[in-house]
Design a protein around this motif. Structure first.
Motif, PDB file in Angstrom:
ATOM      1  N   SER A   1       0.825  -1.215   0.000  1.00  0.00           N
ATOM      2  CA  SER A   1       0.000   0.000   0.000  1.00  0.00           C
ATOM      3  C   SER A   1       0.857   1.260   0.000  1.00  0.00           C
ATOM      4  O   SER A   1       0.434   2.318  -0.478  1.00  0.00           O
ATOM      5  N   HIS A   2       2.067   1.181   0.547  1.00  0.00           N
ATOM      6  CA  HIS A   2       2.954   2.347   0.603  1.00  0.00           C
ATOM      7  C   HIS A   2       4.019   2.335  -0.495  1.00  0.00           C
ATOM      8  O   HIS A   2       4.678   3.359  -0.727  1.00  0.00           O
ATOM      9  N   ALA A   3       4.207   1.202  -1.152  1.00  0.00           N
ATOM     10  CA  ALA A   3       5.275   1.060  -2.145  1.00  0.00           C
ATOM     11  C   ALA A   3       5.211   2.081  -3.285  1.00  0.00           C
ATOM     12  O   ALA A   3       6.255   2.624  -3.688  1.00  0.00           O
ATOM     13  N   PRO A   4       4.013   2.373  -3.837  1.00  0.00           N
ATOM     14  CA  PRO A   4       3.973   3.293  -4.977  1.00  0.00           C
ATOM     15  C   PRO A   4       4.546   4.676  -4.687  1.00  0.00           C
ATOM     16  O   PRO A   4       5.107   5.321  -5.577  1.00  0.00           O
ATOM     17  N   LYS A   5       4.439   5.149  -3.437  1.00  0.00           N
ATOM     18  CA  LYS A   5       4.965   6.477  -3.085  1.00  0.00           C
ATOM     19  C   LYS A   5       6.472   6.548  -3.272  1.00  0.00           C
ATOM     20  O   LYS A   5       7.049   7.624  -3.410  1.00  0.00           O
ATOM     21  N   PHE A   6       7.127   5.370  -3.244  1.00  0.00           N
ATOM     22  CA  PHE A   6       8.585   5.326  -3.336  1.00  0.00           C
ATOM     23  C   PHE A   6       9.063   4.660  -4.624  1.00  0.00           C
ATOM     24  O   PHE A   6      10.246   4.368  -4.772  1.00  0.00           O
ATOM     25  N   GLY A   7       8.137   4.417  -5.540  1.00  0.00           N
ATOM     26  CA  GLY A   7       8.500   3.836  -6.824  1.00  0.00           C
ATOM     27  C   GLY A   7       8.861   2.370  -6.765  1.00  0.00           C
ATOM     28  O   GLY A   7       9.531   1.853  -7.666  1.00  0.00           O
ATOM     29  N   LEU A   8       8.420   1.669  -5.716  1.00  0.00           N
ATOM     30  CA  LEU A   8       8.689   0.240  -5.591  1.00  0.00           C
ATOM     31  C   LEU A   8       7.528  -0.555  -6.184  1.00  0.00           C
ATOM     32  O   LEU A   8       6.352  -0.228  -5.950  1.00  0.00           O
ATOM     33  N   THR A   9       7.867  -1.590  -6.925  1.00  0.00           N
ATOM     34  CA  THR A   9       6.851  -2.418  -7.560  1.00  0.00           C
ATOM     35  C   THR A   9       6.796  -3.788  -6.891  1.00  0.00           C
ATOM     36  O   THR A   9       7.800  -4.497  -6.844  1.00  0.00           O
TER      37      THR A   9
END
Length: 369
Positions: free
Chosen positions: A125-133
């Motif tokens: 849920s938080h990964a997209p904010k940091f560009g993690l896929t």
């Protein structure tokens, strides 16, 4: 129900098996007290392959982990382990975990078995904010890894025989290395422990599990190696005052309430993280309950869910973990109580089958070597 790479060995050894966190796990082999003593005095092996393992990789890995965990990731160096938790955004805890720094862009998170799916969803849920896929920089390897915890005062003498390429006996607490173990290259060997008895954890791929098991038991024969189940793991951790998620920690308990302020950092280096403002306010203003350790003064065994009262009989809290300590031969436990009853030496009472049984708040750990 899932099995681990070692399940057949547990069943062949006559283990009492039961479902735990979706796995068919050994609860006890020769009895909890016997297994408990084996770890305190000699060496025992736990199958902890049910634990979750999640990789976080890439240039944004550190920033991501700074945000989703309570501790300060920036103090880690290659080969260092850190205890931390995931704040849930509502003042509670998603899970407590260990963070392994492989290098500046590679981290391994070891999480509780029952929470692996929940943790994965939280991280995603938080990964997209940091560009993690998810599936790439964020990868759930839980079903691919086998893990054994070898614990006790003789543990590292035994494990050293399996590690010809490195002096593992001199490794510091909360560090790890990648080394050859039982002929298996690039195994992860860490010194963390959940028993207070010394020892290590060994992580290998599932396909290498049989080789590790065979070598460990071959070398372990002269050390008196014993199988240890989850029952003794619980009594051992409780004697040390270590928290168990689902008992002492959950989605409604904050790390400040749980006495985990030491893994909740508010420094400039830490920066912003989930629930920072809320937890900082709790630290500054105080909390309405605190997790404490207590010992029974009168005979009685405290259990999870028992009410805690003042000497006058007023409700002041609830027991989260409790047992008859095999080492101390007395009842011990953890409980959330009102802050005015949290100081060591304070007299309290546990309601056991309707009777008020005297107890006293004590400093942790209960068991001291």
């Amino acid at each position: 129900m899932k099995t681990t790479a070692f399940t057949r060995h547990h069943m062949a050894a006559g283990a009492k098996m039961a479902e735990f966190a979706g796995y068919n796990m050994p609860i006890e082999f020769t009895g909890i007290n016997d297994e408990h003593a084996a770890v305190r005095e000699g060496v025992g092996v736990f199958d902890v392959s049910h634990m979750g393992e999640i990789w976080v990789k890439g240039p944004a890995a550190q920033a991501f982990l700074q945000y989703v965990t309570s501790n300060d990731i920036s103090v880690l160096y290659d080969g260092k382990v850190q205890y931390s938790c995931f704040p849930n955004g509502r003042g509670g805890i998603v899970d407590d975990l260990l963070v392994y720094r492989i290098d500046a862009e590679t981290y391994l998170l070891v999480v509780n078995a029952a929470n692996t799916d929940k943790d994965w969803e939280f991280l995603c849920s938080h990964a997209p904010k940091f560009g993690l896929t998810p599936g790439r920089e964020l990868y759930n390897a839980s079903d691919e890894i086998a893990q054994l915890a070898v614990q006790g005062p003789k543990a590292m003498d035994l494990v050293q025989e399996l590690c010809p390429d490195r002096d593992v006996k001199s490794m510091e607490y909360y560090t790890f290395c990648k080394t050859t173990v039982a002929g298996i290259p690039n195994a992860i060997l860490s010194i963390t422990g959940y028993t207070g008895a010394g020892g290590c954890e060994i992580y290998v791929a599932n396909e290498d599990a049989e080789r590790l098991w065979s070598a460990l038991w071959s070398a372990g024969e002269r050390y008196g190696l014993k199988n240890i189940g989850l029952g003794a793991r619980d009594t051992l951790r409780l004697e040390m005052g270590f928290c168990l998620y689902g008992n002492d920690l959950d989605d409604t308990t904050s790390p400040i309430e749980a006495g985990l302020g030491w893994i909740t950092k508010f420094t400039e280096a830490k920066g912003d993280f989930v629930d920072r403002a809320l937890l900082a306010a709790q630290k500054a203003d105080g909390v309405k309950r605190k997790l404490v350790g207590f010992e029974m003064v009168e005979r009685g065994i405290p259990r999870h869910g028992y009410d805690v009262v003042s000497p006058a009989g007023e409700p002041i809290g609830v027991v989260t973990s409790g047992t008859q300590s095999p080492s101390l031969k007395k009842g011990v436990g953890l409980a959330y109580v009102k802050p005015e009853f949290a100081q060591a030496g304070t007299e309290i009472a546990i309601l056991i089958r309707g009777k008020q049984i005297k107890a006293q708040v004590v400093r942790l750990p209960f068991y001291k070597k």
